[in-house]
Structures are given as C-alpha cells and as structure tokens.
Write a protein that holds these residues in place. Sequence first.
Motif, short mmCIF file in Angstrom:
data_model
loop_
_atom_site.label_atom_id
_atom_site.label_comp_id
_atom_site.label_asym_id
_atom_site.label_seq_id
_atom_site.Cartn_x
_atom_site.Cartn_y
_atom_site.Cartn_z
N GLY A 247 8.54 0.21 3.67
CA GLY A 247 7.42 -0.70 3.90
C GLY A 247 7.60 -1.59 5.11
N THR A 248 8.77 -1.56 5.71
CA THR A 248 9.02 -2.15 7.03
C THR A 248 9.68 -1.07 7.86
OG1 THR A 248 11.14 -3.03 6.22
CG2 THR A 248 9.24 -4.54 6.23
N TRP A 324 4.72 2.42 8.51
CA TRP A 324 5.40 1.55 7.54
C TRP A 324 4.38 0.73 6.75
CZ3 TRP A 324 5.74 0.97 12.86
CH2 TRP A 324 5.17 -0.17 13.41
N GLU A 325 3.24 0.42 7.38
CA GLU A 325 2.20 -0.32 6.66
C GLU A 325 1.60 0.54 5.56
OE1 GLU A 325 -0.57 -1.71 9.57
OE2 GLU A 325 0.84 -3.19 10.42
N ALA A 328 4.01 0.58 2.68
CA ALA A 328 3.92 -0.64 1.87
C ALA A 328 2.70 -0.60 0.95
CB ALA A 328 3.87 -1.87 2.77
N LYS A 329 1.55 -0.21 1.50
CA LYS A 329 0.31 -0.19 0.72
C LYS A 329 0.33 0.91 -0.35
CE LYS A 329 -4.71 0.33 1.32
NZ LYS A 329 -5.79 0.60 2.32
N LYS A 332 2.97 0.20 -3.06
CA LYS A 332 2.54 -0.78 -4.06
C LYS A 332 1.65 -0.11 -5.12
CE LYS A 332 0.20 -5.29 -4.39
NZ LYS A 332 -0.90 -4.91 -5.30
N GLY A 356 8.54 0.00 -0.97
CA GLY A 356 7.73 0.94 -0.23
C GLY A 356 7.58 2.24 -0.99
#
Length: 467
Positions: A247-248, A324-325, A328-329, A332, A356
């Motif tokens: 996620g990063t 990476w975004e 993360a999304k 989740k 992530g």
Amino acid sequence: MTDGSGFRMDRQERDYMQHLFGKHISHGQVRYLRCAHLDVYERLRRGATFTDAVSGRQFFDCFSSAGCFNVGRGNEIIRDALKCALDGHDMGSHLLLSEHKVRFATKLSSLCPGDLNKVVLCASGADACAGAIKLAKGATGRNDVITMNKAYHGHEGYSLSANGKDYYKELFLPLMPGFHIVDFNDLEAVRRLASKDIAAIVLEPIQGEGGIHVATTEYIRGLRKICDEHGIMLIFDEVQTGFGRTGTLWAMEHYGVTPDIMFTAKSISGGLYPNGAVVYREIEPLVGYVEANPLFHTSHGGGSDLGCIVSSAVLDYIVENRIWENAAKAGKRFKEGLERIWSENEDCVKEVRGLGLMIGIEYKYEFIGALMADCLAKQGVWAVYSGNAPQVMRFQIPITAGEGEIDELLRRIRAAVKTMRWYLLPLLPLAKVPPIRMLLDNIHVQIIAFNLVRDIEELVLRFVPKK
C-alpha cells in the motif's frame, strides 16, 4: 501437445507431463502439488488470473510466485519493453558499464526514501541478501548478524544462514557462523544481543514465508535506535514487500524509518526477466568500503542489460499508474471481506492480518492450511500456505487487481470455506486429541492422504461422460 498461450491439454497429456517432471526434476514436487489440486498448467496469463490448460478453469493467482507479479500477469507494456530490448540487446557483460545499468540504478535510487541512493546490481533476492550482508560485514569489519525467527531470505550461502526455520537449514549444517536468531517483534531480545560485534540486523518489515507477520512501529523504530547506538547496519529485505505490495511504494514507509541497506528483487522483473538490487545509504563506512572494493559482490546474471531495460519499464509503470494506491484501496476491501469470513468461522480461523495486498489468514490448526489450499483450488483460487507457518494461508494477488476481481475472489474464498467446513465436521473434534493432531499436521501424512483422495477422484472421472 502444444504450449501456446491458449491451447488445452487433456488428462493423458497432463499425466505424461507429470511423469516426465517426476523422472527428470522431482516426483516429490508433483505429489506435493497434486494432493491439493495445485498441479495446474498455466495458460492465458493475464492480470490477476491465469487459465488451467487441463480443466479450462480460470484461476486467481493469489501466490504471484511469492510476489513476482505486482504489475500483473503478462503485462503488455512490460512485454513490449522486453520485445524491443531483444531486437538490439543481449545480457551484456556484467563487468562493463552500460547506459541501461545507469538508467535503472538512477530510477531505483530516486524512488527510495532518504539517502538510499547507492546501488549494487544483483541476480535474485538470495543474491541480493548475500550482497547486503557482505556489504555490512565488510564495511563494519564485524562478523555477527542478528536475524529473525521464521524469516525467509533465500536458499543459498548467507541467505540460507539468515533463514529463521530449521527445516531449510538442518540438512546443510554447518552453515555460515555468527548468525543469531531472535523472535520477530521482540525488541528486548535484540537489545540483549546488540554489541560492537554485530555487523547487521536483517529483517523483512512484513514476514512473508513466516506467515504474514507485520512489524510494529515501536519495533522498527527501536531497531533503528539500537543500530545507531552500536554502529550496526540495519538491513531491510523488501523483496516481497517492495514496489507497492503493502500500500506504499516500500513497506518501510509505513514506519518512517530508513535502513542503512535495503535489498529487493522479484517484482522488479515484471514477472518476465529476473533482476535484483541492493540499495544502501550514502554514508561511511558503506561508501568507502564499496569504493575500495568495487567488485566485492558481482553477478554474471544480475544487472544485465535486458534485466535493467525491463526493470526500468517496471518502475515507470509503477510510478505512472501509482499502483501502490490501488494496493491500499483493494487491500482494504479484501481484508475487510476476509475479516467478515473470519467472524463467521471463529472456531477454525484465528486471525486475519497484513498490509495492502499482502494478507494472511491464520487457522487454528496447521492441517487446515493444506485442506484450505485444496478447497480453494477447486474454486479456481491458486493459493498456498506459508512454508514457515503451514497454518497461514497467504494471499498476494497482483496489485493491479480491480474491485470487481476482489469481490469475485472473496466469493470464491467464501465458497471454499463452506466446502472446508464439511471436512472439519469430523476433523476438528479429532484435532483435540494430541496424537491425532500430530498426524493431521504431518505434511507427509497429508500428502499421502490427499493423493489417495485424488486417485479416487481421478478413477471416478474416468467413468463420467465428457461434456
């Protein structure tokens, strides 16, 4: 039999292929995969999925070859970069300078936090691990290294010695001297060993093979402080956690801590051409050591021109699409769905954890990991349990996966759990008896039992009319 991307394989061809694999490579590997219906032959490798050549079933790839396919299976942009590179390039000489090495190293260092901007080109994760440890030892003049219980860093030399499970090491003793293993997230254990004899502390910010254990912020920051106090090199293994997986862009970013040395590989290949790297801070004694010993770590295959061209394209794709975004999304959404499944099955599921799209489900008994792998495969989900923690199922789907794919994956996992519960009706009570539980958890017993079931299934299928 044809190995084209869309061609099918009948059962007779599959059986013959398995015979040849067993004859020339490993019969044990065939039995291991076959017992959990994981003996699939990949075709139509696209995005987050591939198709089995025998059954024609589409599988979600939740293993991603331990994190190699962050940018997706068969990414067309990366494939085109490799095709173009092949028109005018080969591997190149590992000793010579090249603009492709420079371009990749420049891009990679520009994406690393802090002053991590010096690069050593490597061939693989294990090779990069060895390079990182050699750099720490050579620069500090010290011999000893602290690593983590259940850690996984590779299968050779320093990387094997740094592993945290005896299973991988016991056949090859004695290994490299000076390695001290402590429990992950146990800062006091590290403090007790920290001294002027320790060259490095090596860890994965999130243990992959160890069972998706996430380091705490207190732990990572505490390690940084200990290293600063004793002149120890802090080394992060970002082979599985890097390039957007958590996620990063790098897992270290979750903690706001920059290691002295970081090494990476796997997904930098785009799943097409292997490559790896060590990245270290522009500080003494690291820079001085490398300048005095520029060939302290070399590789004939690492940092090849073809590899660097592909890796540069991978970095461009990752940055331009900010994947990476999406990790993360989508992560989740996926984790919340798994947590709902956990809440409905608390008698057999112990925990869901991860960051992530690097997520694990821990079951209450080891044997459930193998059983769930079988049930998932029957639903078109290719997932494996952790080698260092068989009770943990790892989910590392390509981080380009969309919301619709995540929802469909969750539907299949829920269906697999529903099937598994029928098996657990007799097995959970039996697992409460220690001798029986030992048998159920024994991987050799599992392979024999599941292969026997598979033999019966195959026999029945011989008499079922083909559609």
